[in-house]
Design a protein around this motif. Structure first.
Motif, short mmCIF file in Angstrom:
data_model
loop_
_atom_site.label_atom_id
_atom_site.label_comp_id
_atom_site.label_asym_id
_atom_site.label_seq_id
_atom_site.Cartn_x
_atom_site.Cartn_y
_atom_site.Cartn_z
N SER A 202 23.93 20.74 67.45
CA SER A 202 22.97 21.38 66.55
C SER A 202 23.50 22.74 66.10
N ARG A 203 22.87 23.28 65.09
CA ARG A 203 23.29 24.56 64.51
C ARG A 203 24.75 24.49 64.06
N ARG A 204 25.08 23.37 63.44
CA ARG A 204 26.42 23.15 62.88
C ARG A 204 27.50 23.15 63.96
N GLY A 205 27.18 22.54 65.08
CA GLY A 205 28.15 22.43 66.17
C GLY A 205 28.33 23.70 66.97
N ALA A 206 27.30 24.53 66.98
CA ALA A 206 27.41 25.83 67.64
C ALA A 206 27.46 25.71 69.16
N THR A 207 28.27 26.53 69.74
CA THR A 207 28.26 26.74 71.19
C THR A 207 27.29 27.88 71.46
N ARG A 208 26.50 27.72 72.52
CA ARG A 208 25.56 28.76 72.90
C ARG A 208 25.77 29.09 74.37
N SER A 209 25.19 30.18 74.78
CA SER A 209 25.23 30.52 76.20
C SER A 209 23.82 30.82 76.69
N VAL A 210 23.67 30.67 77.99
CA VAL A 210 22.40 30.95 78.64
C VAL A 210 22.67 31.93 79.78
N ILE A 211 21.90 33.00 79.80
CA ILE A 211 21.98 33.98 80.88
C ILE A 211 20.84 33.69 81.84
N GLU A 212 21.17 33.58 83.12
CA GLU A 212 20.16 33.31 84.14
C GLU A 212 20.42 34.15 85.38
N GLY A 213 19.41 34.24 86.22
CA GLY A 213 19.57 34.84 87.53
C GLY A 213 20.06 36.27 87.52
N ASP B 41 33.42 24.78 90.41
CA ASP B 41 34.22 23.69 89.85
C ASP B 41 33.98 23.45 88.36
N ASP B 42 33.00 24.12 87.77
CA ASP B 42 32.62 23.88 86.38
C ASP B 42 33.07 25.07 85.52
N PRO B 43 34.01 24.86 84.58
CA PRO B 43 34.52 25.97 83.79
C PRO B 43 33.49 26.60 82.84
N ASN B 44 32.37 25.90 82.61
CA ASN B 44 31.33 26.46 81.75
C ASN B 44 30.30 27.28 82.52
N GLN B 45 30.47 27.36 83.83
CA GLN B 45 29.57 28.15 84.67
C GLN B 45 30.28 29.42 85.12
N VAL C 137 26.28 44.63 94.09
CA VAL C 137 25.07 45.35 93.68
C VAL C 137 24.33 44.69 92.51
N GLY C 138 24.88 43.61 91.98
CA GLY C 138 24.22 42.91 90.88
C GLY C 138 24.86 41.56 90.65
N THR C 139 24.14 40.72 89.91
CA THR C 139 24.65 39.38 89.63
C THR C 139 23.98 38.82 88.39
N LEU C 140 24.62 37.84 87.81
CA LEU C 140 24.02 36.99 86.79
C LEU C 140 24.86 35.73 86.68
N GLN C 141 24.25 34.71 86.10
CA GLN C 141 24.96 33.47 85.81
C GLN C 141 24.99 33.29 84.30
N LEU C 142 26.16 33.05 83.76
CA LEU C 142 26.35 32.78 82.34
C LEU C 142 26.84 31.35 82.19
N THR C 143 26.07 30.54 81.49
CA THR C 143 26.42 29.15 81.26
C THR C 143 26.76 28.97 79.78
N VAL C 144 27.90 28.37 79.51
CA VAL C 144 28.33 28.09 78.13
C VAL C 144 28.04 26.62 77.85
N ILE C 145 27.33 26.39 76.73
CA ILE C 145 26.89 25.03 76.39
C ILE C 145 27.40 24.65 75.00
N PRO C 146 28.39 23.77 74.93
CA PRO C 146 28.80 23.25 73.63
C PRO C 146 27.67 22.37 73.06
N GLY C 147 27.53 22.34 71.76
CA GLY C 147 26.46 21.54 71.18
C GLY C 147 26.78 21.05 69.78
#
Length: 150
Positions: free
Chosen positions: A76-87, A48-52, A64-74
Motif C-alpha cells: 500500500s501507499r505505492r509500495g511504501a516501507t513503514r516503521s513502527v515504534i514500540e516499547g 534473528d529478524d533483520p526488520n526488528q 537507561v532507555g529502550t525502544l523497539q523499531l520494526t521495519v515493515i515492507p508493504g
C-alpha cells in the motif's frame, strides 16, 4: 547527554529492559521481571529478524532507555516501507532529561535511513502525557486503533 550511546540490545540487557517495562502503572500488571524465560525467548526471535531493532540507550555502562523499531515492507501507499515504534521506556532516574525525545528522534532518523516513508506508533489511551510527548515530536493522532487479545 554526550556520554549517551544508542545501540542494539544484547541478551544481557534483558533484565534491565524488563524492569523498565514493569516500572509504570500499566506494565506493573502485565510484566513479570521475576520470570525472564519468555523475554529471553522473545529476544532470540527479535535478534534473528533483520526488520526488528530492539535498541537501548546506555549511559556510563547503565541501560537507561529502550525502544523497539520494526521495519515493515508493504504494497500500500505505492509500495511504501513503514516503521513502527514500540516499547519506548526511560529509566525513572532519567525521565525529564530529554532522553525519550532523543530515542524517538533516533528511530525517526533510522526509519529514514531504511527508506521508510511513514513512521507510526500507538500509545495506550490512558497515557495522556505520552500523547502530548508524541505530538510535540510531530506525530498526529490520525487513526483509531483496535486490539484483540489472543
Amino acid at each position: 547527554m554526550d556520554d549517551l550511546l544508542i545501540r542494539r540490545a544484547e541478551v544481557d540487557d534483558v533484565p534491565a529492559l524488563v524492569a523498565m517495562y514493569a516500572d509504570d502503572p500499566l506494565g506493573a500488571h502485565r510484566e513479570t521481571p521475576d520470570d525472564l524465560a519468555p523475554y529471553l525467548t522473545a529476544f532470540e526471535r527479535l535478534a534473528d529478524d533483520p526488520n526488528q531493532n530492539l535498541m537501548v540507550a546506555e549511559r556510563s555502562g547503565k541501560v537507561v532507555g529502550t525502544l523497539q523499531l520494526t521495519v515493515i515492507p508493504g504494497l500500500s501507499r505505492r509500495g511504501a516501507t513503514r516503521s513502527v515504534i514500540e516499547g519506548v521506556r526511560v529509566h525513572s532516574d532519567e525521565r525529564g532529561t530529554g532522553l525519550g525525545s532523543r530515542l524517538v528522534r533516533w528511530a525517526i532518523e533510522e526509519s529514514g535511513r531504511r527508506g521508510c516513508r511513514l513512521v507510526q506508533l500507538t500509545s495506550d489511551a490512558t497515557r495522556t502525557d505520552a500523547r502530548r510527548f508524541y505530538e510535540r515530536l510531530g506525530f498526529t493522532a490520525s487513526h483509531i486503533g483496535f486490539k484483540l487479545q489472543l
